[in-house]
Enzyme design. Sequence first.
Site, mmCIF file in Angstrom:
data_model
loop_
_atom_site.group_PDB
_atom_site.id
_atom_site.type_symbol
_atom_site.label_atom_id
_atom_site.label_comp_id
_atom_site.label_asym_id
_atom_site.label_seq_id
_atom_site.Cartn_x
_atom_site.Cartn_y
_atom_site.Cartn_z
ATOM 1 N N LYS A 83 0.074 -1.146 -2.204
ATOM 2 C CA LYS A 83 0.595 0.177 -2.582
ATOM 3 C C LYS A 83 2.093 0.123 -2.828
ATOM 4 C CE LYS A 83 1.977 2.687 0.543
ATOM 5 N NZ LYS A 83 3.284 2.993 1.224
ATOM 6 N N THR A 98 7.107 5.067 3.646
ATOM 7 C CA THR A 98 7.358 4.318 2.423
ATOM 8 C C THR A 98 6.623 5.037 1.295
ATOM 9 O OG1 THR A 98 7.520 2.251 3.652
ATOM 10 C CG2 THR A 98 7.189 2.082 1.281
ATOM 11 N N LYS A 151 14.042 0.660 0.244
ATOM 12 C CA LYS A 151 12.853 0.249 0.993
ATOM 13 C C LYS A 151 11.888 -0.531 0.104
ATOM 14 C CE LYS A 151 9.533 0.192 4.103
ATOM 15 N NZ LYS A 151 9.493 -0.865 5.125
#
Length: 289
Positions: free
Chosen positions: A236, A91, A167
């Site tokens: 994040k 990711t 994603k």
Amino acid sequence: MKIGFIGLGNMGAAIAPNLVKAGHEVAVWNRSPEKADPLVAIGARRAATPYEAGQAEAVFTMLADDAAVESVLESLLSGLPSGGLHISLSTISVALADRLNEAHAARGQHFVSAPVFGRPPVAAEGKLFIAAAGSEAALARALPLLEIVGQTVRVFGDTPSAANLVKLAGNFLIVNVTEALGEAMALVAKGGVDKADLLEFLTSTLFGAPIYRNYGALIVAERFEPAGFAAGLAAKDMRLAAEAAQALEVPMPLNELLRERLSRLVEGGEGHLDLTALSLLAMRDAHLK
């Protein structure tokens, strides 16, 4: 095939064995070498460097963030032969995915972004959900490998970073659901209703999706360790989603709220806990134990 696999954290360590069991020759590398021991025990080969792991027909990366990918990039690029394939399961930011695609193209290499949805137990069973994107030629080579590690692979076009955008959008929804579950459970708990009863009723009627059942069960049980999806990594991801939204001029006011909630966990020394520990904030704010 001769395959390299870089990154043996919780997810990588669960994914890589499926490639070994499928009969491929797999070379594995991790910054902490001991993480490779279980893979070597089942037939993988230990690579001394990302360069060595990259000397393959295809190399997977499953790393925590942009910085981790960038730390191995030059070594990986140098090791991967012309015509070689890099499949990124990580990711990472849309911007980095674009840079990776350009860097590989400049060397005559191929790049596919294929970030995954699913926790480590799902990964170990080869039942991940995968968003993939890349050139037609690259995808033709990548899909048979991705089908080993995932139960569903959905292609989102020929621009690799499109998969990363999908994603980030998916993780944005996951964090939203988690925060909402925590707040709803704090509400009923403050009113004397058992959280488990609420969850059973909702998931057997209107909210039967796995995300509600599985994340809700973790919240009810207050089972925040070991983390399947750490709050720090979720923070994040929400930052990366905000960066993508800014670049595309898309307001995401809920993302701002989620980033503030996650930062409270991280700054309080609880970023290592599972994302579902967001429910702790809802309970504390409601003055519940």
